[in-house]
Design an enzyme around this catalytic site. Structure first.
Site, PDB file in Angstrom:
ATOM      1  N   LYS A 232      -6.812   6.814  10.512  1.00  0.00           N
ATOM      2  CA  LYS A 232      -8.241   6.577  10.777  1.00  0.00           C
ATOM      3  C   LYS A 232      -8.410   6.491  12.289  1.00  0.00           C
ATOM      4  O   LYS A 232      -8.556   5.407  12.864  1.00  0.00           O
ATOM      5  CB  LYS A 232      -8.639   5.236  10.145  1.00  0.00           C
ATOM      6  CG  LYS A 232      -9.687   5.335   9.062  1.00  0.00           C
ATOM      7  CD  LYS A 232     -10.144   3.943   8.654  1.00  0.00           C
ATOM      8  CE  LYS A 232     -10.180   3.782   7.157  1.00  0.00           C
ATOM      9  NZ  LYS A 232     -10.589   2.409   6.759  1.00  0.00           N
TER      10      LYS A 232
ATOM     11  N   ARG B 187      -5.276   0.535  -6.779  1.00  0.00           N
ATOM     12  CA  ARG B 187      -4.080   1.194  -6.239  1.00  0.00           C
ATOM     13  C   ARG B 187      -3.573   2.294  -7.164  1.00  0.00           C
ATOM     14  O   ARG B 187      -2.921   3.238  -6.733  1.00  0.00           O
ATOM     15  CB  ARG B 187      -2.943   0.176  -6.048  1.00  0.00           C
ATOM     16  CG  ARG B 187      -3.200  -0.869  -4.990  1.00  0.00           C
ATOM     17  CD  ARG B 187      -1.884  -1.567  -4.663  1.00  0.00           C
ATOM     18  NE  ARG B 187      -2.074  -2.860  -4.007  1.00  0.00           N
ATOM     19  CZ  ARG B 187      -2.229  -3.019  -2.702  1.00  0.00           C
ATOM     20  NH1 ARG B 187      -2.266  -1.970  -1.909  1.00  0.00           N
ATOM     21  NH2 ARG B 187      -2.365  -4.222  -2.187  1.00  0.00           N
TER      22      ARG B 187
ATOM     23  N   ASP C  91       0.848   3.510   4.696  1.00  0.00           N
ATOM     24  CA  ASP C  91      -0.220   4.178   3.950  1.00  0.00           C
ATOM     25  C   ASP C  91      -1.307   4.680   4.896  1.00  0.00           C
ATOM     26  O   ASP C  91      -1.775   5.808   4.788  1.00  0.00           O
ATOM     27  CB  ASP C  91      -0.812   3.254   2.871  1.00  0.00           C
ATOM     28  CG  ASP C  91      -1.235   1.882   3.393  1.00  0.00           C
ATOM     29  OD1 ASP C  91      -1.115   1.617   4.613  1.00  0.00           O
ATOM     30  OD2 ASP C  91      -1.682   1.059   2.575  1.00  0.00           O
TER      31      ASP C  91
ATOM     32  N   PHE D 148     -13.880   3.275   4.161  1.00  0.00           N
ATOM     33  CA  PHE D 148     -12.875   2.519   3.428  1.00  0.00           C
ATOM     34  C   PHE D 148     -12.458   3.332   2.213  1.00  0.00           C
ATOM     35  O   PHE D 148     -13.301   3.856   1.489  1.00  0.00           O
ATOM     36  CB  PHE D 148     -13.414   1.154   2.993  1.00  0.00           C
ATOM     37  CG  PHE D 148     -12.312   0.198   2.629  1.00  0.00           C
ATOM     38  CD1 PHE D 148     -11.636  -0.503   3.622  1.00  0.00           C
ATOM     39  CD2 PHE D 148     -11.933   0.014   1.306  1.00  0.00           C
ATOM     40  CE1 PHE D 148     -10.600  -1.371   3.291  1.00  0.00           C
ATOM     41  CE2 PHE D 148     -10.893  -0.849   0.980  1.00  0.00           C
ATOM     42  CZ  PHE D 148     -10.225  -1.540   1.971  1.00  0.00           C
TER      43      PHE D 148
ATOM     44  N   GLY E 194       0.775  -1.233   0.000  1.00  0.00           N
ATOM     45  CA  GLY E 194       0.000   0.000   0.000  1.00  0.00           C
ATOM     46  C   GLY E 194       0.805   1.282   0.000  1.00  0.00           C
ATOM     47  O   GLY E 194       0.445   2.251  -0.673  1.00  0.00           O
TER      48      GLY E 194
ATOM     49  N   ASP F  92      -6.057  -0.279  -1.797  1.00  0.00           N
ATOM     50  CA  ASP F  92      -6.724  -1.245  -2.666  1.00  0.00           C
ATOM     51  C   ASP F  92      -7.943  -1.863  -2.013  1.00  0.00           C
ATOM     52  O   ASP F  92      -8.118  -1.835  -0.789  1.00  0.00           O
ATOM     53  CB  ASP F  92      -5.763  -2.382  -3.016  1.00  0.00           C
ATOM     54  CG  ASP F  92      -5.549  -3.329  -1.822  1.00  0.00           C
ATOM     55  OD1 ASP F  92      -5.158  -2.834  -0.751  1.00  0.00           O
ATOM     56  OD2 ASP F  92      -5.796  -4.539  -1.967  1.00  0.00           O
TER      57      ASP F  92
ATOM     58  N   ASP G 111      -5.031   2.137  10.868  1.00  0.00           N
ATOM     59  CA  ASP G 111      -6.451   1.870  11.060  1.00  0.00           C
ATOM     60  C   ASP G 111      -6.623   1.371  12.505  1.00  0.00           C
ATOM     61  O   ASP G 111      -6.681   2.181  13.429  1.00  0.00           O
ATOM     62  CB  ASP G 111      -6.867   0.851   9.992  1.00  0.00           C
ATOM     63  CG  ASP G 111      -8.341   0.506   9.994  1.00  0.00           C
ATOM     64  OD1 ASP G 111      -9.141   1.325  10.444  1.00  0.00           O
ATOM     65  OD2 ASP G 111      -8.698  -0.598   9.524  1.00  0.00           O
TER      66      ASP G 111
END
Ligand code: IMP
Ligand code: MG
Length: 175
Positions: free
Chosen positions: A130, A164, A99, A151, A43, A158, A102
């Protein structure tokens, strides 16, 4: 239910401007240290490529591969190393380049893993944060954008290996 890239959450222009700022901040803090930037595959590959060109001082780069997601939009929770560094980080100033953070499980896992190899310092740079989804408390040193619990796809992000290559970051939508 089928999904597709929906509205742009972070545009390519906003990304470029923020990446330039992050690059200058890293240079300010690490100008005399030749830090090693470690990108997390796959990512962060796109972010990493832009970020390193925004850092106007000498740096080194390397990559680690991890798998934490299946094909859906929720993490399996288990983090697995799929490829390791190619250089020693002992005594180096290391900046882990992610990237997105989360739940925080991936960065927590990588941090612990890298700490055992005795870097001189270890920082984390993530493009997206996030915040609402955090399950592990992980210190973040450089953050591009805080994003809501949506998301996202594009600019390296991706869904099941797709999207991507989109230049902007989109929220995923149904339909
Ligand atoms: P964490 O371990 O839960 O913090 O998840 C981190 C990893 O999950 C990231 O490196 C991404 O690969 C993936 N991920 C989390 N949120 C998203 C998203 O919105 N789109 C795409 N990938 C995501
Ligand atoms: Mg990832």
């Amino acid at each position: 239910m089928a999904h597709r890239p929906g509205r742009v959450l972070v545009s390519r222009a906003e990304i470029a401007a923020r990446v330039a700022e992050l690059g200058r901040a890293i240079a300010r803090e690490h100008g005399r240290e030749t830090p090693l930037l470690v990108g997390v595959l796959k990512g962060a590959a796109i972010f990493m490529a832009d970020l390193i060109r925004a850092i106007p001082v000498p740096i080194g780069i390397d990559f680690m591969g991890v798998a934490s997601y299946g094909v859906g939009t929720r993490s399996s929770g288990a983090v697995r190393l799929t490829s390791d560094l190619s250089v020693s980080i002992e005594g180096r100033h290391v900046i882990l380049v992610e990237d997105i953070v989360d739940t925080g499980r991936t960065v927590d896992y990588l941090r612990r893993n890298l700490e055992t190899r005795d870097p001189k310092s270890l920082q984390v740079c993530t493009l997206l944060d996030k915040v609402e989804r955090r399950q592990r408390e992980v210190p973040l040193d450089y953050v591009g954008f805080a994003v809501p619990d949506r998301f996202v796809v594009g600019y390296g992000f991706d869904l099941g290996g797709l999207y991507r290559n989109l230049p902007d970051i989109h929220a995923l939508e149904e339909g």
